[in-house]
Design a protein around this motif. Structure first.
Motif, short mmCIF file in Angstrom:
data_model
loop_
_atom_site.label_atom_id
_atom_site.label_comp_id
_atom_site.label_asym_id
_atom_site.label_seq_id
_atom_site.Cartn_x
_atom_site.Cartn_y
_atom_site.Cartn_z
N LEU A 1 1.83 -10.22 34.90
CA LEU A 1 0.41 -10.07 34.60
C LEU A 1 -0.47 -10.40 35.80
O LEU A 1 -1.66 -10.06 35.79
N LEU A 2 0.07 -11.07 36.81
CA LEU A 2 -0.75 -11.47 37.95
C LEU A 2 -1.16 -10.25 38.78
O LEU A 2 -0.43 -9.26 38.85
N PRO A 3 -2.33 -10.30 39.43
CA PRO A 3 -2.78 -9.17 40.25
C PRO A 3 -1.83 -8.91 41.41
O PRO A 3 -1.06 -9.78 41.82
N PRO A 4 -1.86 -7.70 41.98
CA PRO A 4 -0.98 -7.38 43.12
C PRO A 4 -1.28 -8.27 44.32
O PRO A 4 -2.37 -8.78 44.50
N LEU A 5 -0.26 -8.46 45.14
CA LEU A 5 -0.40 -9.26 46.36
C LEU A 5 -1.28 -8.55 47.37
O LEU A 5 -1.21 -7.34 47.55
N SER A 6 -2.09 -9.33 48.07
CA SER A 6 -2.81 -8.81 49.23
C SER A 6 -1.91 -8.94 50.46
O SER A 6 -0.88 -9.62 50.43
N ARG A 7 -2.29 -8.29 51.56
CA ARG A 7 -1.47 -8.35 52.77
C ARG A 7 -1.40 -9.78 53.32
O ARG A 7 -0.34 -10.23 53.75
N SER A 8 -2.51 -10.51 53.31
CA SER A 8 -2.49 -11.87 53.84
C SER A 8 -1.58 -12.76 53.00
O SER A 8 -0.85 -13.60 53.53
N GLU A 9 -1.62 -12.59 51.66
CA GLU A 9 -0.72 -13.37 50.80
C GLU A 9 0.73 -13.02 51.07
O GLU A 9 1.60 -13.90 51.12
N ALA A 10 1.02 -11.72 51.25
CA ALA A 10 2.39 -11.31 51.50
C ALA A 10 2.91 -11.87 52.83
O ALA A 10 4.07 -12.27 52.93
N LEU A 11 2.05 -11.91 53.86
CA LEU A 11 2.47 -12.48 55.14
C LEU A 11 2.76 -13.97 55.02
O LEU A 11 3.72 -14.48 55.60
N THR A 12 1.92 -14.69 54.27
CA THR A 12 2.15 -16.12 54.09
C THR A 12 3.45 -16.38 53.34
O THR A 12 4.22 -17.27 53.70
N ILE A 13 3.71 -15.61 52.30
CA ILE A 13 4.96 -15.75 51.55
C ILE A 13 6.16 -15.45 52.44
O ILE A 13 7.19 -16.15 52.40
N THR A 14 6.04 -14.42 53.28
CA THR A 14 7.13 -14.08 54.21
C THR A 14 7.39 -15.22 55.18
O THR A 14 8.55 -15.56 55.47
N ARG A 15 6.32 -15.83 55.69
CA ARG A 15 6.50 -16.94 56.63
C ARG A 15 7.19 -18.12 55.96
O ARG A 15 8.09 -18.74 56.54
#
Length: 514
Positions: free
Chosen positions: A235-249
């Motif tokens: 149900l959570l909104p899609p990831l933004s690019r900045s969030e995806a980069l932080t998760i990857t790090r």
């Protein structure tokens, strides 16, 4: 002869620049490492010596001093093998020194000279890009991860010999080009239409997804607590690019990165066991590593059997849940890990689990229930915005879980479009574009738009339930999310009344009887 090579050391989620200096001087053959290296770096002397010999290069036959500058910064990990080897080759005249100017590198060496991947390459790549590096040399397995930083030239090779050939321009240039940075998150799947027993729980999930509120589910075994928790990431909104980069790090530093060439498209879901330690849940260690709390950043942290966790461990969650970051302080190091999570906690109402159930009798005494709930401190419960009591569905309705439900029967507020619309209203209205959960009392007074009848009902609830200042503010934040989910500009008395339905532990904490 003196030579230098540039690299970096991980400090939490950040990389710090490190200059590898190699000096060769007459004397008995030997390699001395200085600059606060850890055990893995100390052992690099033998790996580098064997890798040089097996790659066809001359090993050092004089006295060698290797300094990792700055000297007061602790360094760890085998990623310094490659810069040490290149600096040794430059100092011994087997590699032209100008070739290493403003070149950054990292990688572990095998005894045969092969290059093996290392952790945290994306953090090193971002630092190298900020420092204006001419290029970054990494093992082939880390190349796509480093290429996620599009402004950086990334070179890779499978072994040490090919790295030297590239630097000497005698071999093919193995440059890794960044993939397309655009990514599409999958369309969130809606929940199945809930039954009468779980309609309030499904509504609570929608509120948690829309407003970022933390959720506590209390109920007997088999009432659906775990199942509901696993639905929330959908149900959570899609990831933004900045969030995806932080998760990857975070995943890269923790050594858990599975697809190094692509950004994640789904939000993380972490469910640690209740026997985990504080360091495992929050992060830590001599050289701090991210724990389950940071690994769930941007997604859901599910704590099943909440009352079985150590109270000392749970109470350390207070500050991260409040601020969305975890600050770790050590005698020689201070670091910060992101922890913007949605917490879902589940617990039984008593040690046997059946207190309040319609069909099973509770075997616990009043004192046992009191001790059970005393494991959860009041300040921790204050930070759980949505607190809901669930009931086990009767046997006559069990078969409904086997029947597919058409999407036409889904409630509107369980649709991803409705939740995303509520988030959009928050971004446009709230300071900083944050969720309603992050609103302070002053900010709510400016943008909350609380109607007079809603204010009167809120004051009545504070007096009748003995709410603390924090829990009273949480009640208003949930009411604001209810209004956003309903598409209303103001918070009326109905929204405040509905928000009060998600406070099942208020009387439980008062009499400690669960």
């Amino acid at each position: 002869m003196l030579a230098r090579c540039l690299s970096a050391s991980l400090q939490g989620l950040d990389a710090r620049p490190v200059t590898v200096e190699v000096d060769m001087a007459p004397g008995l053959p030997g390699i001395q490492l200085v600059g606060l290296p850890d055990k893995a770096i100390q052992e690099s002397r033998e790996r580098v010596r064997s890798a040089l010999r097996n790659s066809g290069f001359r090993g050092p036959l004089v006295r060698v001093v290797i300094n990792l500058a700055p000297a007061d910064l602790r360094k760890e990990g085998p990623a310094f093998d490659l810069p040490i080897a290149l600096a040794l080759l430059a100092a011994s005249g087997q590699l032209d020194q100008p070739r290493l100017r403003n070149i950054w590198c990292a990688g572990e060496l095998g005894l045969d000279g092969s290059l093996r991947p290392c952790r945290g390459v994306i953090a090193l790549a971002e630092l190298a890009s900020d420092q204006g590096a001419r290029a970054l040399i990494v093992p082939t397995a880390n190349a796509e991860e480093a290429a996620l930083i599009p402004e950086l030239t990334v070179l890779s090779a499978p072994d040490l010999r090919q790295v030297v050939e590239q630097l000497q321009q005698r071999g093919p240039l193995l440059r890794t080009m960044p993939r397309s940075t655009a990514f599409e998150a999958p369309e969130p799947e809606p929940l199945a239409q809930p039954g009468v027993e779980q309609s309030l729980a499904a509504r609570a999930l929608a509120l948690a997804a829309a407003g970022g509120h933390h959720l506590l589910l209390v109920g007997p075994p088999g009432c659906g607590k775990t199942h509901l928790a696993h639905q929330l990431p959908r149900l959570l909104p899609p990831l933004s690019r900045s969030e995806a980069l932080t998760i990857t790090r975070i995943q890269s530093v923790a050594g858990l990165l599975r697809n190094p060439g692509t950004l994640p498209s789904t939000r993380p879901f972490r469910a640690p066991h209740h026997s985990c330690t504080a360091a495992a849940l929050l992060g830590g260690g001599i050289s701090p590593q991210p724990g389950e709390l940071s690994l769930a950043h941007g997604g859901v942290l599910f704590l099943d059997e909440l009352a079985e966790f150590s109270r000392a461990v749970l109470d350390q969650l207070r500050q991260p849940l409040e601020e969305g970051v975890l600050r770790l302080s050590r005698s020689r190091l201070k670091t910060t890990f992101p922890a913007a999570i949605t917490l879902v906690a589940a617990t039984n109402p008593c040690p046997c689990g059946w207190h309040g159930d319609r069909e099973h009798g509770c075997r616990c005494s009043l004192s046992q229930r009191q001790r059970y709930w005393q494991r959860l401190s009041g300040p921790l419960l204050d930070r759980l915005d949505l607190q809901l009591r669930l009931e086990r569905p009767p046997a006559s309705r069990m078969r409904r879980c086997l029947e597919p439900t058409p999407s036409a029967g889904i409630e509107p507020w369980l649709q991803a479009s409705c939740i995303n619309s509520a988030r959009q209203r928050m971004r446009e209205r709230n300071p900083g574009g944050g969720c309603n959960r992050d609103l302070s009392a002053e900010e709510f007074g400016r943008v909350g738009r609380l109607e007079r009848d809603g204010l009167q009902l809120w004051e009545h609830l504070i007096a009748s339930r003995g709410l603390t200042t924090r829990s009273a503010l949480r009640l208003l934040q949930v009411a604001r999310t209810i209004a956003d989910l309903n598409g209303r500009e103001t918070v009326c008395a109905d929204a405040v009344a509905e928000a009060s339905c998600y406070r099942c532990t208020d009387p439980l904490v008062g009499d400690t009887a669960a």
